[in-house]
Design an enzyme around this catalytic site. Structure first.
Site, mmCIF file in Angstrom:
data_model
loop_
_atom_site.group_PDB
_atom_site.id
_atom_site.type_symbol
_atom_site.label_atom_id
_atom_site.label_comp_id
_atom_site.label_asym_id
_atom_site.label_seq_id
_atom_site.Cartn_x
_atom_site.Cartn_y
_atom_site.Cartn_z
ATOM 1 N N GLU B 63 62.274 -3.319 -33.185
ATOM 2 C CA GLU B 63 62.655 -1.979 -32.719
ATOM 3 C C GLU B 63 61.709 -1.421 -31.666
ATOM 4 O OE1 GLU B 63 62.581 -2.890 -35.889
ATOM 5 O OE2 GLU B 63 64.461 -2.315 -36.866
ATOM 6 N N MET B 489 39.700 -6.675 -20.789
ATOM 7 C CA MET B 489 39.101 -5.357 -20.586
ATOM 8 C C MET B 489 38.093 -5.057 -21.683
ATOM 9 S SD MET B 489 38.934 -3.038 -18.355
ATOM 10 C CE MET B 489 40.327 -2.618 -17.307
#
Lengths: 163, 587
Positions: B63, B489
């Site tokens: 979903e 990162m």
């Protein structure tokens, strides 16, 4: 600085939680919050007492206005206004306290609304600071229970918050 | 509710079930795609959509991806994206997608199933308080409790989602309501006494703004996602061209001004160009359009405020104005309308420009530092090089989606977006895993377009199951995986701020992405040699009908520069070691 914010919002399920959620999510203070339906049953009127710098208050007003259910917001501190809060205090009414409590109640223009064997319940209405002053004035050890409604506010004269 | 929603004049109202009403409402809204996943509470709705042929339902594998895909569809087209999920876990899986859309102000209508009304509050199977769960991350939400309320509520949901500052709206519908029967009347208009967004800017403020712009010695235009979402790019270009002012875009605003134009100074912010950040810091008049001065953009607000400048701020959301930075000339309104008014007023001015020659020579000096310079290697693939080649191969025309991390910043820095709505990423929430479902949404928005998903091996695995959806619908997406075997990162911050303690940022046991792609019937490619980058990209994009998963093994040690470290001022950038040593040599 302390501000009293009045608002009108659609009287729908969950409306209160949107306001309360906004304050907690954005880290704003709530000193008190009162809400009830108005003479128009589709509208609720809420009074929020909060504290914050001018910048914070400006953001609070903007964020409240952004809530879809909020119809109107007014910072009562922008003009002359009246605030009232109701407090019920249950106090000891034995021995020396019996007369003392009656006298203090009269001085603060309260009313004794329940008398029991050992206690009085006093009803007191006024600004939040007046209610604070009453608590300060009586002997702490005499207080059995207090309940306060939080402030309700309204603008003076022609200052009207209405749809 | 129905008191405030005007009824249609149609007197031939048809009696139908709540489920059919939901489907009919979506067709009334001319929805083309609904991204969703079935489940118990929405079975009536799924049965109703089976029997219609208005919109197409796209079956995702999770979903979260349904909401992301609907979100990207909206970003690419400007239409409201629609997702349909079941109650409980279906609804909570959708929450990350909803929060992502909320942070970036994307108009969505998310319809969630709910347990039957009598079961609400009973801890029923697959029950969750969806209205409560989503309240902090939606523009608004509704729980529909009567079948007659479905149509007016959905009408309102679309209206709220797309007007003013857009955002996601959740409509939670209990299962029994979708079985009840009512007359279907779709309201033609919506009127809400509590919701009236201001669209037209205050003319006095606009005049004042134009005068200020014309008085500027060191002007700067700074635009954000609001310019793109408000379809104001064309008006902004007109204004910037007339004034010959420098323009910078935020991460969310890329494409709002053509990146290949000489007035564009690049993206600003934490990983912005040297010239953009310096110009932003040192300008004397700043025009901010649909941007919100967030922490990743201006760095430390005290440092930013330390420099005196006059700020004009155009935004449709009053609460975005003077939130982090005090603004001198606030203009609340729709960016397109306000910019168009500004252009009109400017056209009537006697002097329609201001002398910016000195300012431009200063900016060009900053530009000369070439802060995006990096060292090409012929032995290991540099991630920046891949993005540059992608831009060349796609002629700058592709829809580019990204996930979150280093690859996102390189995509933003090195792909030059000349058009709005082509750069699709999660700027506000920074949601890893959006890249692939975002690419799906873009490909449905424009089935012939080139769609590239620039991602990392960490992010792609957060919604990797959607490879299956891409196979089912034959989506010819190109995944550009910049695979450095690190959560890049995180690794970069650990290198800079945690003395190289790479705590949990290395990814072991990666799948063989080529084989993985092939197992779904896609094409997989692994590229390890810099010399092969361009050829491989050309080959991939030549396969117009195939989904191609390109696994680029890139330099593990590459970092994103320039960088404004957390809490630092915008002009206190750390430049790349390469740039820094080059500057030293020049001294």
């Amino acid at each position: 600085m302390r501000h009293i914010i009045s608002l009108l919002m659609e009287n729908e399920a969950g409306a209160l939680s949107r306001v309360a959620g906004l304050f907690s999510a954005r880290g704003y203070n709530i000193e008190s919050l009162t809400v009830a339906v108005t003479e128009d049953p589709t509208l609720s009127r809420m009074t929020i007492v909060t504290t914050g710098s001018d910048d914070v208050i400006e953001q609070i007003i903007k964020q409240l206005n952004k809530l879809i259910d909020v119809v109107k917001v007014l910072d009562l501190n922008d003009g002359k206004h009246i605030e009232r809060e109701l407090m019920l205090v249950k106090v000891k009414a034995t021995g020396v306290f019996k007369d003392e409590m009656k006298r203090m109640c009269d001085i603060f223009r309260g009313r004794i609304i329940d008398v029991a064997d050992n206690s009085y319940t006093i009803e007191l209405t006024g600004s939040c600071s007046k209610l604070d002053a009453f608590i300060e004035a009586i002997d702490r050890s005499a207080i059995l229970e207090t309940v306060r409604t939080g402030a309700s506010g309204i603008g003076r004269g022609d200052r009207i918050l209405k749809v | 509710m129905d008191a405030s929603a005007h009824s249609a004049t149609d007197t031939h109202a048809k009696s139908m079930t709540g489920a059919d009403i939901v489907v009919s409402c979506l067709n009334e809204e001319k929805v083309k795609f609904v991204f969703g996943y079935p489940g118990g509470a929405v079975l009536h709705i799924y049965d109703a959509l089976y029997k219609q042929n208005g919109f197409k339902h796209i079956l995702v594998r999770h979903e979260q991806a349904a909401v992301h895909a609907a979100d990207a569809y909206s970003r690419a087209t400007g239409d409201v994206g629609v997702a349909l999920v079941t109650s409980g876990p279906g609804a909570t899986n959708a929450v990350t997608g909803i929060a992502t859309a909320y942070m970036d102000s994307i108009p969505l209508v998310v319809i969630s199933g709910q347990v039957p009304v009598p079961a609400i509050g009973m801890d029923a199977f697959q029950e969750v308080d969806m209205v409560g769960v989503t309240r902090p991350c939606v523009k608004h939400n509704f729980l529909v409790k009567h079948v007659k309320d479905i149509a007016p509520t959905i009408k309102k949901a679309f209206f709220i989602a797309k007007t003013g500052r857009p955002g996601p709206v959740v409509v939670d519908i209990p299962k029994d309501i979708t079985a009840h029967v009512a007359d279907f009347i779709y309201p033609k208009t919506v009127e809400m006494r509590s919701y009236n967004p201001i669209l037209k800017g205050h003319s006095g403020q606009i005049k004042k703004a134009v005068k200020l712009l014309l008085s500027a010695k060191r002007p700067m235009i700074y635009t954000g996602g609001g310019l793109v979402l408000g379809n104001g790019a064309a008006e902004l270009v007109k204004l910037a061209k007339a004034l010959n002012f420098p323009v910078t875009n935020t991460l969310m605003g890329l494409g709002g001004y053509p990146a290949t134009d000489k007035q564009f100074v690049g993206m600003l912010g934490m990983h912005g160009t040297y010239e953009a950040n310096m110009a932003m810091q040192h300008c004397d008049v700043l025009l901010a359009v649909g941007a919100r001065f967030d922490d990743r953009v201006i760095g430390n607000p005290k440092h930013f405020g330390g420099q005196k400048r006059t700020i004009i701020h155009i935004d449709v959301d009053p609460s975005s104005i003077s939130k982090r930075v005090k603004v001198d000339v606030p203009i609340v309104g729709d960016v397109q309308s306000v910019l168009s008014d500004m252009n009109e007023i400017l056209a009537q001015e006697e002097n329609q420009t201001t002398d910016t020659a000195d300012w431009w020579s200063q900016i060009n000096e900053w530009r000369g530092i070439q802060s995006l310079d990096y060292v090409y290697s012929d032995s290991v693939i540099k991630p920046q090089y891949v993005v540059q080649k992608l831009w060349e191969v796609t002629k700058g025309e592709a829809y580019v989606t990204s996930d979150v991390g280093q690859h996102q910043m390189w995509a933003a820095q090195y792909y030059k977006f000349d058009k709005p709505r082509r750069w699709i990423n999660s700027g506000g929430l920074g949601t890893m895993g959006v890249g692939l479902p975002y690419a799906m949404g873009c490909q449905f928005a424009d089935k012939h377009a080139q769609v590239a998903c620039i991602t990392g091996e960490g992010s792609i695995q957060m919604n990797i199951q959607e490879l299956s959806t891409c196979a089912q619908y034959g989506l010819p997406i190109k995944v550009i995986l910049l695979n450095n075997r690190y959560l890049g990162m995180v690794r970069q911050w650990q290198e800079f701020f945690y003395e190289n303690r790479y705590s949990e940022s290395y990814m072991d046991s990666l799948p063989d992405f080529v084989k993985l792609a092939e197992s779904y019937g896609h094409v997989g490619m692994r590229i390890t040699n810099p010399a092969d980058v361009e050829g491989a990209l050309k080959e991939a994009f030549d396969r117009k009908d195939k989904f191609v998963f390109m696994d680029f093994l890139t330099d593990q040690t590459e970092n994103v520069f320039p960088m404004v470290e957390n809490g630092k001022g915008l002009s206190e950038m750390v430049l790349s070691p390469n740039t820094a040593s080059r500057l030293k040599g020049e001294e």
